[in-house]
Design an enzyme around this catalytic site. Structure first.
Site, PDB file in Angstrom:
ATOM      1  N   GLY A  12      44.755  49.411  43.349  1.00  0.00           N
ATOM      2  CA  GLY A  12      45.873  48.521  43.651  1.00  0.00           C
ATOM      3  C   GLY A  12      45.729  47.736  44.941  1.00  0.00           C
ATOM      4  O   GLY A  12      46.737  47.352  45.544  1.00  0.00           O
ATOM      5  N   SER A  13      44.479  47.445  45.352  1.00  0.00           N
ATOM      6  CA  SER A  13      44.349  46.653  46.586  1.00  0.00           C
ATOM      7  C   SER A  13      44.835  45.220  46.369  1.00  0.00           C
ATOM      8  O   SER A  13      45.375  44.594  47.294  1.00  0.00           O
ATOM      9  CB  SER A  13      42.913  46.674  47.107  1.00  0.00           C
ATOM     10  OG  SER A  13      42.042  45.998  46.245  1.00  0.00           O
ATOM     11  N   ASN A  14      44.678  44.706  45.165  1.00  0.00           N
ATOM     12  CA  ASN A  14      45.240  43.371  44.891  1.00  0.00           C
ATOM     13  C   ASN A  14      46.766  43.413  44.869  1.00  0.00           C
ATOM     14  O   ASN A  14      47.424  42.484  45.337  1.00  0.00           O
ATOM     15  CB  ASN A  14      44.691  42.817  43.578  1.00  0.00           C
ATOM     16  CG  ASN A  14      43.308  42.223  43.760  1.00  0.00           C
ATOM     17  OD1 ASN A  14      43.165  41.140  44.323  1.00  0.00           O
ATOM     18  ND2 ASN A  14      42.282  42.939  43.315  1.00  0.00           N
ATOM     19  N   ARG A  91      42.911  47.686  30.527  1.00  0.00           N
ATOM     20  CA  ARG A  91      43.109  47.840  29.079  1.00  0.00           C
ATOM     21  C   ARG A  91      43.030  46.467  28.441  1.00  0.00           C
ATOM     22  O   ARG A  91      43.495  45.480  29.013  1.00  0.00           O
ATOM     23  CB  ARG A  91      44.488  48.433  28.776  1.00  0.00           C
ATOM     24  CG  ARG A  91      44.571  49.947  28.873  1.00  0.00           C
ATOM     25  CD  ARG A  91      45.912  50.398  28.350  1.00  0.00           C
ATOM     26  NE  ARG A  91      46.054  50.207  26.917  1.00  0.00           N
ATOM     27  CZ  ARG A  91      45.863  51.150  26.000  1.00  0.00           C
ATOM     28  NH1 ARG A  91      45.528  52.362  26.365  1.00  0.00           N
ATOM     29  NH2 ARG A  91      46.013  50.895  24.715  1.00  0.00           N
ATOM     30  N   ILE A  92      42.474  46.450  27.226  1.00  0.00           N
ATOM     31  CA  ILE A  92      42.453  45.195  26.477  1.00  0.00           C
ATOM     32  C   ILE A  92      43.798  45.051  25.776  1.00  0.00           C
ATOM     33  O   ILE A  92      44.284  45.993  25.136  1.00  0.00           O
ATOM     34  CB  ILE A  92      41.282  45.198  25.476  1.00  0.00           C
ATOM     35  CG1 ILE A  92      39.966  45.201  26.255  1.00  0.00           C
ATOM     36  CG2 ILE A  92      41.370  44.006  24.542  1.00  0.00           C
ATOM     37  CD1 ILE A  92      38.731  45.372  25.401  1.00  0.00           C
ATOM     38  N   LEU A  93      44.422  43.899  25.936  1.00  0.00           N
ATOM     39  CA  LEU A  93      45.750  43.669  25.368  1.00  0.00           C
ATOM     40  C   LEU A  93      45.627  43.063  23.973  1.00  0.00           C
ATOM     41  O   LEU A  93      44.699  42.287  23.696  1.00  0.00           O
ATOM     42  CB  LEU A  93      46.541  42.733  26.279  1.00  0.00           C
ATOM     43  CG  LEU A  93      46.776  43.274  27.694  1.00  0.00           C
ATOM     44  CD1 LEU A  93      47.367  42.192  28.592  1.00  0.00           C
ATOM     45  CD2 LEU A  93      47.695  44.496  27.657  1.00  0.00           C
ATOM     46  N   ASN A 107      45.496  36.955  35.378  1.00  0.00           N
ATOM     47  CA  ASN A 107      44.554  38.056  35.603  1.00  0.00           C
ATOM     48  C   ASN A 107      43.588  37.649  36.707  1.00  0.00           C
ATOM     49  O   ASN A 107      43.337  36.459  36.911  1.00  0.00           O
ATOM     50  CB  ASN A 107      43.766  38.348  34.321  1.00  0.00           C
ATOM     51  CG  ASN A 107      42.820  39.519  34.472  1.00  0.00           C
ATOM     52  OD1 ASN A 107      43.165  40.535  35.093  1.00  0.00           O
ATOM     53  ND2 ASN A 107      41.616  39.413  33.939  1.00  0.00           N
ATOM     54  N   HIS A 109      39.608  38.429  37.773  1.00  0.00           N
ATOM     55  CA  HIS A 109      38.389  39.014  37.211  1.00  0.00           C
ATOM     56  C   HIS A 109      37.271  38.909  38.245  1.00  0.00           C
ATOM     57  O   HIS A 109      37.105  37.848  38.862  1.00  0.00           O
ATOM     58  CB  HIS A 109      38.005  38.283  35.918  1.00  0.00           C
ATOM     59  CG  HIS A 109      36.812  38.886  35.255  1.00  0.00           C
ATOM     60  ND1 HIS A 109      36.877  40.061  34.542  1.00  0.00           N
ATOM     61  CD2 HIS A 109      35.519  38.497  35.228  1.00  0.00           C
ATOM     62  CE1 HIS A 109      35.668  40.366  34.100  1.00  0.00           C
ATOM     63  NE2 HIS A 109      34.834  39.440  34.502  1.00  0.00           N
ATOM     64  N   SER A 136      37.608  35.213  39.951  1.00  0.00           N
ATOM     65  CA  SER A 136      38.346  34.126  39.299  1.00  0.00           C
ATOM     66  C   SER A 136      39.756  34.579  38.968  1.00  0.00           C
ATOM     67  O   SER A 136      39.938  35.674  38.430  1.00  0.00           O
ATOM     68  CB  SER A 136      37.664  33.732  37.970  1.00  0.00           C
ATOM     69  OG  SER A 136      36.287  33.480  38.117  1.00  0.00           O
ATOM     70  N   THR A 141      44.691  34.588  27.939  1.00  0.00           N
ATOM     71  CA  THR A 141      44.816  34.132  26.556  1.00  0.00           C
ATOM     72  C   THR A 141      44.196  35.201  25.663  1.00  0.00           C
ATOM     73  O   THR A 141      43.716  36.219  26.153  1.00  0.00           O
ATOM     74  CB  THR A 141      44.086  32.786  26.334  1.00  0.00           C
ATOM     75  OG1 THR A 141      42.695  32.983  26.596  1.00  0.00           O
ATOM     76  CG2 THR A 141      44.634  31.688  27.243  1.00  0.00           C
ATOM     77  N   ASP A 145      39.038  37.686  29.060  1.00  0.00           N
ATOM     78  CA  ASP A 145      38.477  37.037  30.256  1.00  0.00           C
ATOM     79  C   ASP A 145      38.088  35.584  29.985  1.00  0.00           C
ATOM     80  O   ASP A 145      37.205  35.034  30.650  1.00  0.00           O
ATOM     81  CB  ASP A 145      37.251  37.811  30.791  1.00  0.00           C
ATOM     82  CG  ASP A 145      37.598  39.243  31.172  1.00  0.00           C
ATOM     83  OD1 ASP A 145      38.731  39.478  31.632  1.00  0.00           O
ATOM     84  OD2 ASP A 145      36.726  40.128  31.008  1.00  0.00           O
ATOM     85  N   GLN A 173      37.838  38.342  49.026  1.00  0.00           N
ATOM     86  CA  GLN A 173      38.208  37.035  48.474  1.00  0.00           C
ATOM     87  C   GLN A 173      39.317  37.160  47.438  1.00  0.00           C
ATOM     88  O   GLN A 173      40.198  36.295  47.343  1.00  0.00           O
ATOM     89  CB  GLN A 173      36.975  36.360  47.858  1.00  0.00           C
ATOM     90  CG  GLN A 173      35.873  36.088  48.853  1.00  0.00           C
ATOM     91  CD  GLN A 173      36.367  35.278  50.040  1.00  0.00           C
ATOM     92  OE1 GLN A 173      37.137  34.336  49.894  1.00  0.00           O
ATOM     93  NE2 GLN A 173      35.941  35.648  51.239  1.00  0.00           N
TER      94      GLN A 173
HETATM   95  C1  GAR Z   1      39.454  44.074  41.020  1.00  0.00           C
HETATM   96  O1  GAR Z   1      38.189  43.853  41.547  1.00  0.00           O
HETATM   97  C2  GAR Z   1      39.697  43.203  39.805  1.00  0.00           C
HETATM   98  O2  GAR Z   1      39.040  41.986  39.878  1.00  0.00           O
HETATM   99  C3  GAR Z   1      39.112  44.065  38.717  1.00  0.00           C
HETATM  100  O3  GAR Z   1      39.472  45.378  39.037  1.00  0.00           O
HETATM  101  C4  GAR Z   1      39.557  45.499  40.449  1.00  0.00           C
HETATM  102  C5  GAR Z   1      40.868  46.156  40.783  1.00  0.00           C
HETATM  103  O4  GAR Z   1      40.932  46.460  42.146  1.00  0.00           O
HETATM  104  N1  GAR Z   1      39.604  43.688  37.430  1.00  0.00           N
HETATM  105  C6  GAR Z   1      38.889  43.763  36.325  1.00  0.00           C
HETATM  106  O5  GAR Z   1      37.744  44.160  36.289  1.00  0.00           O
HETATM  107  C7  GAR Z   1      39.628  43.311  35.076  1.00  0.00           C
HETATM  108  N2  GAR Z   1      38.705  43.142  34.000  1.00  0.00           N
HETATM  109  P1  GAR Z   1      42.298  46.903  42.805  1.00  0.00           P
HETATM  110  O6  GAR Z   1      42.896  47.992  41.920  1.00  0.00           O
HETATM  111  O7  GAR Z   1      41.918  47.423  44.151  1.00  0.00           O
HETATM  112  O8  GAR Z   1      43.191  45.683  42.874  1.00  0.00           O
END
Ligand code: GAR
Length: 208
Positions: A12-14, A91-93, A107, A109, A136, A141, A145, A173
């Site tokens: 969950g850093s994002n 998870r794939i939706l 999302n 990626h 990105s 959709t 990805d 980033q």
């Molecule tokens: C992130 O790097 C994100 O881009 C990736 O998971 C990580 C989650 O990090 N997402 C995917 O690979 C989706 N296909 P976080 O839990 O620290 O935010």
């Protein structure tokens, strides 16, 4: 204030980057809830620390993808979000779920899409000998990805990098560009029209 719901599976850093910007009044919206498919996702603690409602919906409680997604949709819609943000939701939706949130689901990626859709993107970039990599933000959709890209950030790949060092560089980033794209959406500057991403009523160039 736009209502933002965040889906996570892990660290969950994002999510934290979004919470920090919201707390500083720079997101243009409020994170109203965080839903995780993993009970031990550290991101749930981040949400609780910020006073945000959390829910856990474990995949193993459901017989198949359709029933999981139906339950997920019900939970999400209970919060009446304007925007659904996937932040490391692994998870794939189903197409039905994605269609329901078309134009209001984002999302992030960890690659320069359309390169390296799917998993293990950092290792794949290293294995390919790429000297640059990145992340990105895109609208979600039905194509995994494959939705229209809104914003990308590039990082260098050095000869002595491994997947961990590259991932760290990409994460920095991610934490910059994801809140920015969310803010554009909340401010009404960003939309998906005709299968393309638009910013300030200008179509963004296709990725690649
Ligand atoms: C992130 O790097 C994100 O881009 C990736 O998971 C990580 C989650 O990090 N997402 C995917 O690979 C989706 N296909 P976080 O839990 O620290 O935010």
């Amino acid at each position: 204030m736009k209502r933002i719901l965040v889906l996570i599976s892990g660290n969950g850093s994002n999510l934290q980057a979004l919470l920090d910007q919201a707390a500083a009044g720079r997101l243009g919206g409020e994170v109203v809830a965080v839903i995780s498919n993993k009970a031990d996702a550290y991101g749930l603690e981040r949400a609780r620390a910020a006073g945000v409602a959390t829910e856990v919906l474990p995949g193993r409680d459901f017989a198949d993808r359709d029933s999981f997604d139906a339950a997920l949709r019900q939970r999400i819609d209970g919060y009446t979000p304007d925007l659904v943000v996937l932040a490391g939701f692994m998870r794939i939706l189903t197409p039905a779920l994605v269609r329901h949130y078309e134009g209001r689901m984002l999302n992030i990626h960890p690659s320069l899409l359309p390169k390296y859709q799917g998993l293990n993107t950092h290792q794949r970039a290293i294995d390919a000998g790429d000297d640059e990599h990145g992340c990105s933000v895109h609208f979600v959709t039905e194509e995994l990805d494959g939705g229209p890209v809104i914003l990308q950030a590039r990082v260098p790949v050095f000869a002595d990098d491994d997947a961990t060092t590259v991932a760290e560089r990409v994460h920095v980033q991610e934490h910059a560009i994801y809140p920015l794209a969310v803010r554009w959406f909340c401010d009404g500057r960003l939309a998906m029209k005709g299968g393309q991403a638009w910013l300030d009523n200008q179509p963004l160039p296709p990725e690649g």
